[in-house]
Design a protein around this motif. Structure first.
Motif, mmCIF file in Angstrom:
data_model
loop_
_atom_site.group_PDB
_atom_site.id
_atom_site.type_symbol
_atom_site.label_atom_id
_atom_site.label_comp_id
_atom_site.label_asym_id
_atom_site.label_seq_id
_atom_site.Cartn_x
_atom_site.Cartn_y
_atom_site.Cartn_z
ATOM 1 N N ARG A 141 40.054 31.783 41.347
ATOM 2 C CA ARG A 141 40.999 31.858 42.720
ATOM 3 C C ARG A 141 40.366 32.511 43.657
ATOM 4 O O ARG A 141 39.597 33.250 43.208
ATOM 5 C CB ARG A 141 42.337 32.264 42.267
ATOM 6 N N ALA A 142 40.359 32.151 45.048
ATOM 7 C CA ALA A 142 39.798 33.063 46.058
ATOM 8 C C ALA A 142 41.012 34.091 46.215
ATOM 9 O O ALA A 142 42.126 34.126 46.202
ATOM 10 C CB ALA A 142 39.823 32.015 47.400
ATOM 11 N N VAL A 143 40.300 35.360 46.542
ATOM 12 C CA VAL A 143 40.817 36.688 46.676
ATOM 13 C C VAL A 143 40.270 37.258 47.966
ATOM 14 O O VAL A 143 39.354 36.654 48.814
ATOM 15 C CB VAL A 143 40.587 37.457 45.451
ATOM 16 N N VAL A 144 40.817 38.349 48.295
ATOM 17 C CA VAL A 144 40.770 38.966 49.698
ATOM 18 C C VAL A 144 39.587 40.123 49.645
ATOM 19 O O VAL A 144 39.742 41.095 49.077
ATOM 20 C CB VAL A 144 42.076 39.663 50.130
ATOM 21 N N HIS A 145 38.473 40.033 50.013
ATOM 22 C CA HIS A 145 37.285 40.795 50.559
ATOM 23 C C HIS A 145 36.795 40.525 51.736
ATOM 24 O O HIS A 145 37.263 39.929 52.671
ATOM 25 C CB HIS A 145 36.383 40.490 49.195
ATOM 26 N N ASP A 146 35.783 41.219 52.204
ATOM 27 C CA ASP A 146 35.114 41.170 53.423
ATOM 28 C C ASP A 146 34.116 40.289 53.653
ATOM 29 O O ASP A 146 33.413 39.904 54.605
ATOM 30 C CB ASP A 146 34.643 42.471 53.872
ATOM 31 N N ILE A 147 33.696 39.509 52.337
ATOM 32 C CA ILE A 147 32.963 38.084 52.325
ATOM 33 C C ILE A 147 33.622 37.275 51.334
ATOM 34 O O ILE A 147 34.553 37.888 50.595
ATOM 35 C CB ILE A 147 31.396 38.331 51.854
ATOM 36 N N PRO A 148 33.411 36.114 51.457
ATOM 37 C CA PRO A 148 34.039 34.987 50.438
ATOM 38 C C PRO A 148 33.856 35.612 49.176
ATOM 39 O O PRO A 148 32.919 35.977 48.747
ATOM 40 C CB PRO A 148 33.485 33.724 50.593
ATOM 41 N N ALA A 149 34.941 35.577 48.170
ATOM 42 C CA ALA A 149 35.271 36.316 47.007
ATOM 43 C C ALA A 149 36.127 35.671 46.017
ATOM 44 O O ALA A 149 37.170 35.056 46.633
ATOM 45 C CB ALA A 149 35.430 37.885 47.058
ATOM 46 N N PHE A 150 35.905 35.652 44.835
ATOM 47 C CA PHE A 150 36.658 34.994 43.744
ATOM 48 C C PHE A 150 37.012 35.873 42.616
ATOM 49 O O PHE A 150 36.085 36.737 42.306
ATOM 50 C CB PHE A 150 35.947 33.696 43.269
ATOM 51 N N ALA A 151 38.057 35.587 42.034
ATOM 52 C CA ALA A 151 38.512 36.072 40.594
ATOM 53 C C ALA A 151 38.486 34.964 39.935
ATOM 54 O O ALA A 151 38.635 33.834 39.919
ATOM 55 C CB ALA A 151 39.796 36.713 40.851
ATOM 56 N N VAL A 152 38.433 35.477 38.184
ATOM 57 C CA VAL A 152 38.471 34.364 37.282
ATOM 58 C C VAL A 152 39.318 34.532 36.186
ATOM 59 O O VAL A 152 39.635 35.824 35.987
ATOM 60 C CB VAL A 152 37.075 33.974 36.981
ATOM 61 N N ARG A 153 40.036 33.464 35.708
ATOM 62 C CA ARG A 153 40.813 33.912 34.298
ATOM 63 C C ARG A 153 40.036 32.779 33.276
ATOM 64 O O ARG A 153 39.474 31.772 33.472
ATOM 65 C CB ARG A 153 42.141 33.267 34.575
ATOM 66 N N ILE A 154 39.537 33.441 32.103
ATOM 67 C CA ILE A 154 39.058 32.812 31.282
ATOM 68 C C ILE A 154 39.651 32.972 29.911
ATOM 69 O O ILE A 154 40.420 33.822 29.602
ATOM 70 C CB ILE A 154 37.721 33.642 30.911
ATOM 71 N N GLU A 155 39.935 31.554 29.209
ATOM 72 C CA GLU A 155 40.893 31.405 28.347
ATOM 73 C C GLU A 155 40.177 30.877 26.994
ATOM 74 O O GLU A 155 39.177 29.853 27.557
ATOM 75 C CB GLU A 155 41.929 30.526 28.714
ATOM 76 N N ALA A 156 40.368 31.454 25.818
ATOM 77 C CA ALA A 156 39.905 30.825 24.648
ATOM 78 C C ALA A 156 40.731 31.433 23.371
ATOM 79 O O ALA A 156 41.254 32.378 23.515
ATOM 80 C CB ALA A 156 38.381 31.183 24.501
#
Length: 256
Positions: A141-156
């Protein structure tokens, strides 16, 4: 029997430059034989090799292009192409838009563009991107930073890890982390962009995000140099009543 448990190994968690005993942000996420290098901050390639080689990685995932999260891609490029490694195929690299050209701009030393794509099979991230890497499912998912940035969910194996990358508190991170077993959340400081916008979590913000998302456990990382890890944990605990730890370099956490 092969161990399929979801694990997080901290390669480094310092910001904005490595300390004498702690590289910048970088993590190894694994389950069974599947391995992902998640952020490649300055100094993390060294400890990565205590656990896996570049040619046995299933993928690299980069949250954003600040150097303390991506600089070791430059040395990884040389390692992958010009040393003791023979890649069967380029390493899948998931990162923000423009990542290949950014690497090439730094690495190119002649009129011929450096062959970035010989080392890395680049996929640019976008909000909602989802991919299976071996036994690991990644949702970005895109998140809020001062440049384009992303968070991630990893599932297993029915377990879930969410990594914030660098971000101010935002609804997309909370939604991504809903009900996760572990939230690995930055807690740098109250820092603002040139436009005056908040671009990081404080420890209290990390606690709030973990509470709002109903996370099972909070691991603080990327703690600013004005704080000690115990101070950050103490502050986050005023907003989150579940287990809290700091991402000490070299530590491996079993998720769930």
């Amino acid at each position: 029997m092969r161990d399929e448990q979801l694990r997080l190994t901290v390669l480094g968690s310092a910001t904005p430059y490595p300390s004498v005993d702690n590289p910048c942000s970088g993590y190894l996420v694994s389950s069974g034989s599947s391995r992902i290098w998640m952020d490649a901050g300055s100094g993390t390639l060294g400890p990565l090799q205590q656990h896996t080689r570049l040619d046995t990685l299933d993928a690299i995932w980069i949250s954003h292009l600040h150097a303390d999260h991506s600089a070791d891609l430059l040395t990884a490029y040389y390692g992958a192409l010009y040393a003791d490694i023979s890649l069967a195929a380029p390493i899948p690299l998931f990162g923000p838009p423009g990542i290949a050209d950014r690497l090439a701009a730094f690495l190119t030393n002649s009129s011929a563009r450096s062959p970035i794509e010989s080392a890395f099979a680049v996929t640019e991230l976008s909000d909602g991107h989802q991919v299976d890497v071996g036994s690991l499912r990644l949702t970005t998912r895109a998140v809020v930073h001062d440049i384009p940035a992303f968070a991630v969910r990893i599932e297993a194996t029915g377990r879930s890890l969410v990594y914030s990358g660098d971000t101010a508190p935002c609804p997309t991170l909370t939604e991504l982390a809903e009900g996760c077993d572990v939230l690995l959340c930055e807690a740098e400081s109250t820092q603002v962009s040139d436009q005056g916008d908040q671009v990081h979590h404080t420890p209290e913000d990390a606690g709030d995000t973990a509470t709002a998302a109903r996370a099972g456990r909070l691991i603080l990382t990327h703690v600013g140099r004005s704080l000690t890890p115990p101070e950050a944990v103490t502050r986050a605990a005023t907003r989150f009543d579940g287990p809290i730890a700091h991402a000490d370099p070299g530590t491996t956490f079993t998720i769930g």
